[in-house]
Scaffold this motif. Structure first.
Motif, PDB file in Angstrom:
ATOM      1  N   VAL A   1       2.830  19.747  33.317  1.00 56.38           N
ATOM      2  CA  VAL A   1       2.489  20.893  32.469  1.00 56.38           C
ATOM      3  C   VAL A   1       3.538  21.978  32.709  1.00 56.38           C
ATOM      4  CG1 VAL A   1       0.738  22.668  31.988  1.00 56.38           C
ATOM      5  CG2 VAL A   1       0.024  20.385  32.738  1.00 56.38           C
ATOM      6  N   VAL A   2       4.019  22.598  31.649  1.00 58.72           N
ATOM      7  CA  VAL A   2       4.932  23.742  31.781  1.00 58.72           C
ATOM      8  C   VAL A   2       4.392  24.861  30.891  1.00 58.72           C
ATOM      9  CG1 VAL A   2       7.289  24.610  31.559  1.00 58.72           C
ATOM     10  CG2 VAL A   2       6.910  22.215  32.182  1.00 58.72           C
ATOM     11  N   GLU A   3       4.055  25.981  31.505  1.00 59.25           N
ATOM     12  CA  GLU A   3       3.501  27.112  30.756  1.00 59.25           C
ATOM     13  C   GLU A   3       4.250  28.388  31.129  1.00 59.25           C
ATOM     14  OE1 GLU A   3       1.342  27.006  28.435  1.00 59.25           O
ATOM     15  OE2 GLU A   3       0.499  24.991  28.670  1.00 59.25           O
ATOM     16  N   ALA A   4       4.032  29.438  30.352  1.00 60.40           N
ATOM     17  CA  ALA A   4       4.588  30.750  30.683  1.00 60.40           C
ATOM     18  C   ALA A   4       3.457  31.774  30.620  1.00 60.40           C
ATOM     19  CB  ALA A   4       5.691  31.133  29.710  1.00 60.40           C
ATOM     20  N   ALA A   5       3.593  32.820  31.425  1.00 59.82           N
ATOM     21  CA  ALA A   5       2.634  33.923  31.401  1.00 59.82           C
ATOM     22  C   ALA A   5       3.394  35.195  31.793  1.00 59.82           C
ATOM     23  CB  ALA A   5       1.477  33.657  32.362  1.00 59.82           C
ATOM     24  N   PHE A   6       2.692  36.331  31.735  1.00 64.36           N
ATOM     25  CA  PHE A   6       3.379  37.605  31.906  1.00 64.36           C
ATOM     26  C   PHE A   6       2.682  38.484  32.945  1.00 64.36           C
ATOM     27  CE2 PHE A   6       4.160  35.762  27.828  1.00 64.36           C
ATOM     28  CZ  PHE A   6       5.537  35.844  27.722  1.00 64.36           C
ATOM     29  N   LEU A   7       3.491  39.247  33.665  1.00 63.51           N
ATOM     30  CA  LEU A   7       2.953  40.127  34.703  1.00 63.51           C
ATOM     31  C   LEU A   7       2.122  41.251  34.103  1.00 63.51           C
ATOM     32  CD1 LEU A   7       2.829  41.037  37.667  1.00 63.51           C
ATOM     33  CD2 LEU A   7       4.975  42.276  37.302  1.00 63.51           C
TER      34      LEU A   7
ATOM     35  N   ASP B   1      -0.258  39.716  26.086  1.00 65.04           N
ATOM     36  CA  ASP B   1      -1.642  39.229  26.009  1.00 65.04           C
ATOM     37  C   ASP B   1      -1.943  38.200  27.098  1.00 65.04           C
ATOM     38  OD1 ASP B   1      -2.230  40.770  23.822  1.00 65.04           O
ATOM     39  OD2 ASP B   1      -1.624  39.238  22.377  1.00 65.04           O
ATOM     40  N   LYS B   2      -0.981  37.326  27.333  1.00 65.58           N
ATOM     41  CA  LYS B   2      -1.226  36.214  28.259  1.00 65.58           C
ATOM     42  C   LYS B   2      -0.723  36.576  29.656  1.00 65.58           C
ATOM     43  CE  LYS B   2      -0.205  31.304  28.807  1.00 65.58           C
ATOM     44  NZ  LYS B   2       0.601  30.182  28.284  1.00 65.58           N
ATOM     45  N   LEU B   3      -1.635  36.944  30.521  1.00 67.07           N
ATOM     46  CA  LEU B   3      -1.258  37.389  31.863  1.00 67.07           C
ATOM     47  C   LEU B   3      -1.291  36.216  32.851  1.00 67.07           C
ATOM     48  CD1 LEU B   3      -3.070  40.847  31.896  1.00 67.07           C
ATOM     49  CD2 LEU B   3      -0.696  40.333  31.302  1.00 67.07           C
ATOM     50  N   ILE B   4      -0.859  36.481  34.080  1.00 67.81           N
ATOM     51  CA  ILE B   4      -0.759  35.416  35.090  1.00 67.81           C
ATOM     52  C   ILE B   4      -2.093  34.665  35.265  1.00 67.81           C
ATOM     53  CG2 ILE B   4      -0.244  34.885  37.511  1.00 67.81           C
ATOM     54  CD1 ILE B   4       1.738  37.236  37.499  1.00 67.81           C
TER      55      ILE B   4
ATOM     56  N   PRO C   1       9.136  33.244  39.117  1.00 69.44           N
ATOM     57  CA  PRO C   1       9.363  34.570  38.519  1.00 69.44           C
ATOM     58  C   PRO C   1      10.653  34.574  37.682  1.00 69.44           C
ATOM     59  CG  PRO C   1       8.804  34.743  40.858  1.00 69.44           C
ATOM     60  CD  PRO C   1       9.132  33.299  40.589  1.00 69.44           C
ATOM     61  N   TYR C   2      10.487  34.797  36.398  1.00 74.33           N
ATOM     62  CA  TYR C   2      11.614  34.820  35.455  1.00 74.33           C
ATOM     63  C   TYR C   2      12.164  36.248  35.400  1.00 74.33           C
ATOM     64  CZ  TYR C   2      14.019  33.513  31.080  1.00 74.33           C
ATOM     65  OH  TYR C   2      14.961  33.233  30.111  1.00 74.33           O
TER      66      TYR C   2
ATOM     67  N   GLN D   1       6.534  42.269  45.377  1.00 77.96           N
ATOM     68  CA  GLN D   1       5.158  42.684  45.650  1.00 77.96           C
ATOM     69  C   GLN D   1       4.142  42.265  44.588  1.00 77.96           C
ATOM     70  OE1 GLN D   1       4.507  46.827  46.847  1.00 77.96           O
ATOM     71  NE2 GLN D   1       6.637  46.987  47.445  1.00 77.96           N
ATOM     72  N   ASP D   2       4.429  42.636  43.330  1.00 77.83           N
ATOM     73  CA  ASP D   2       3.399  42.523  42.293  1.00 77.83           C
ATOM     74  C   ASP D   2       2.984  41.077  42.024  1.00 77.83           C
ATOM     75  OD1 ASP D   2       3.681  45.251  42.159  1.00 77.83           O
ATOM     76  OD2 ASP D   2       4.908  45.244  40.361  1.00 77.83           O
TER      77      ASP D   2
END
Lengths: 120, 120
Positions: free
Chosen positions: A37-43, A47-50, A69-70, A80-81
């Motif tokens: 599986v390869v997915e992406a999400a955003f910090l 809309d799509k968070l970690i 982390p991209y 940190q985050d």
């Protein structure tokens, strides 16, 4: 079952977020790696968070999730985050190994990529 | 005489800016490219802005400056802000060809780099 979750910063600009989702999609269709599986999400911002990305990987049956982390620089988001979000989420998925890799900018071939981009 | 100017966003965090300056420095010491000068500068926040970087290249004797946006996504900074700064500055250097390349994230090998970073 192994998943790769690419985590980018997230932008107010939909097209910027879409670029990352498209990158994940293009990697998922390749057969030269062992990620099921390869997915992406955003910090943030998007809309799509970690947690959404982790949940997506979990629902797909992942037993191991590699979070990448991209980001180009090792700023607070990388140091940190993202680790904080991942640490907080791990207890919800005790049966899944979740591991954060180096950020993209730490790659030893970044200088090559800069030269390649600058000369094409 | 050809110069490469790597343009990053710029951070309040000194170490993040330093990473980009160090990357430029490391490329400048390599001998597998035809850039006589390799510098870095920042779109905003940092001390060394794009005009400073262009001036530095010009003082070093550059007749051609390749500006490479060190950004992962094609947001407003890449599509508008950097081109606008460069357009505004060109008239000050009529004898130097100044050209902006694609941003780093547009590289066709970005997917390879993601996979490499995720698996090392």
């Amino acid at each position: 079952m192994k998943a790769l979750l690419i985590v980018a910063h997230g932008s107010r600009r939909h097209a910027s977020n879409q670029e990352v989702l498209t990158l994940a999609q293009s990697i998922s269709t390749r057969n030269d790696h062992d990620f099921d599986v390869v997915e992406a999400a955003f910090l943030e911002i998007a809309d799509k968070l970690i947690p959404d990305g982790i949940e997506q990987c979990a629902k797909a049956g992942a037993t191991e999730i590699i979070v990448m982390p991209y980001f180009l620089n090792s700023g607070k988001h990388v140091t940190q985050d993202i680790p904080e979000v991942i640490t907080a989420i791990k207890s919800q998925y005790p049966d899944i190994r979740i591991h954060v890799t180096e950020h993209l900018g730490a790659s030893s071939v970044m200088a090559d990529l800069v030269l390649q981009t600058a000369t094409t």
